[in-house]
Design an enzyme around this catalytic site. Structure first.
Site, mmCIF file in Angstrom:
data_model
loop_
_atom_site.group_PDB
_atom_site.id
_atom_site.type_symbol
_atom_site.label_atom_id
_atom_site.label_comp_id
_atom_site.label_asym_id
_atom_site.label_seq_id
_atom_site.Cartn_x
_atom_site.Cartn_y
_atom_site.Cartn_z
ATOM 1 C CD GLU A 97 -2.763 -1.234 2.490
ATOM 2 O OE1 GLU A 97 -2.612 -0.343 3.361
ATOM 3 O OE2 GLU A 97 -3.587 -2.150 2.594
ATOM 4 C CG HIS A 118 -5.907 0.139 4.745
ATOM 5 N ND1 HIS A 118 -4.727 -0.506 5.044
ATOM 6 C CD2 HIS A 118 -6.690 0.009 5.863
ATOM 7 C CE1 HIS A 118 -4.778 -0.989 6.273
ATOM 8 N NE2 HIS A 118 -5.961 -0.690 6.786
#
Length: 321
Positions: A269, A288
């Site tokens: 990420e 997220h």
């Protein structure tokens, strides 16, 4: 620790989480807050930002604290996270060094569970795929998945998992569940049937992941587990990216074995622009942000600052180490 001015560091508040929050003002009587609105570009810069910090408020899981980083910060006494997960911190070394780590278990569970259910609906109703098709001028028909009366398998029945089960029951779904510590009492309380993981995978139309990331749970869903799932099933992951072998997931999606997936978390990420999951039409992806509503953000900000103050006043709260 309250008789001298302390240094509180937010090392990389990107995307914005705690910057501008009035809860930071609650730390004024204790010390000075140094807040960085961008992520450190490398570990050297990260350590420079945290130099002389007594307390780190870690707002983003992308800012990680491995053993060598913790050992380089002799003034550090506490890390407070704006999250449930603490997999970004080497907990064993923190314990060895006497660094208290506090997280926020269950604080935003209803917010996260709502997002998970949203991913489930979006994947089942092909929302992302149909939107792309319509915007491209194509009237493409793809069958949806009926959720009412279907079976959801909830993997992990902590705060978020139990809330997902509650909502699923209200939707008229049958709830199977797997946990490390099942009991008849918990099954009755949650309205679920506890089964072995393999049985859950074989019988569920939707599998939703909510276990914490640990060495035991990393890739708890791999090629073998995906193959056990029903043809046409959906996988939802609102836990941690590393719970799933992403290469195996892409294969299962591209082969047509799975009908779709809803993912809020990923191995890496931010998600790389060339990641193969992006080429899968039947996925719904969010970056997220399951707890990133105005209410959820402030709940986490309040909780992080409350954990810091509790530690400073000699009554540590939500301690992981």
């Amino acid at each position: 620790m309250t008789d001298t001015r302390l240094k509180f560091v937010v090392p990389g508040d990107d995307p914005p989480q705690i910057q501008g929050s009035p809860h930071l003002d609650r730390l004024d009587p204790y010390g000075d807050v140094v807040l960085h609105v961008d992520r450190p570009s490398n570990m050297e810069e990260q350590l420079e930002r945290a130099r002389d910090a007594n307390v780190i408020i870690n707002t983003r899981g992308a800012v990680k604290w491995p053993a060598e980083a913790l050992r380089a910060l002799p003034s550090l006494r506490m890390i407070a996270t704006c999250s449930i997960g603490v997999d970004m911190i080497d907990i064993e070394v923190a314990r060895e060094l006497g660094i208290v780590v506090s997280n926020q278990p269950g604080r935003t569970a209803p917010v996260v569970a709502e997002h998970v259910i949203g991913l489930m609906f979006a994947a089942a109703k092909r929302a992302a795929f149909q939107t792309i098709e319509l915007k491209a001028g194509r009237w493409t028909l793809m069958q949806n998945v009926t959720l009412q009366g279907s079976t959801i398998g909830v993997v992990g029945t902590g705060n978020v998992g139990r809330e997902v089960a509650r909502i699923a029951n209200a939707l008229g779904m049958k709830c199977l569940a797997w946990t490390y510590n099942p009991s008849p009492e918990r099954a009755q309380e949650l309205g679920v049937e506890f089964v072995e993981l393999d049985q859950l995978l074989k019988e569920s139309d939707i599998v939703s992941l909510h276990v914490r990331l640990s060495p035991d749970s990393r890739h708890i869903i791999g090629a073998r587990e995906l193959a056990l799932m029903k043809p046409g099933a959906l996988l939802i992951n609102g836990g941690r990216g590393e719970l799933v072998d992403e290469t195996a997931l892409v294969d299962a999606l591209q082969s047509g074995h799975l009908a779709g997936a809803g993912l809020d978390v990923f191995d890496q990420e931010p998600l790389p622009a060339d990641h193969p999951i992006l080429a899968c039409d039947q996925v719904v992806l969010t970056p997220h942000l399951a707890d990133q509503t105005p209410e959820g953000i402030e709940l986490l900000n309040e909780g992080a600052v409350t954990n810091v103050i509790a530690f400073l006043e000699g009554r540590p709260n939500n301690v992981v180490t």
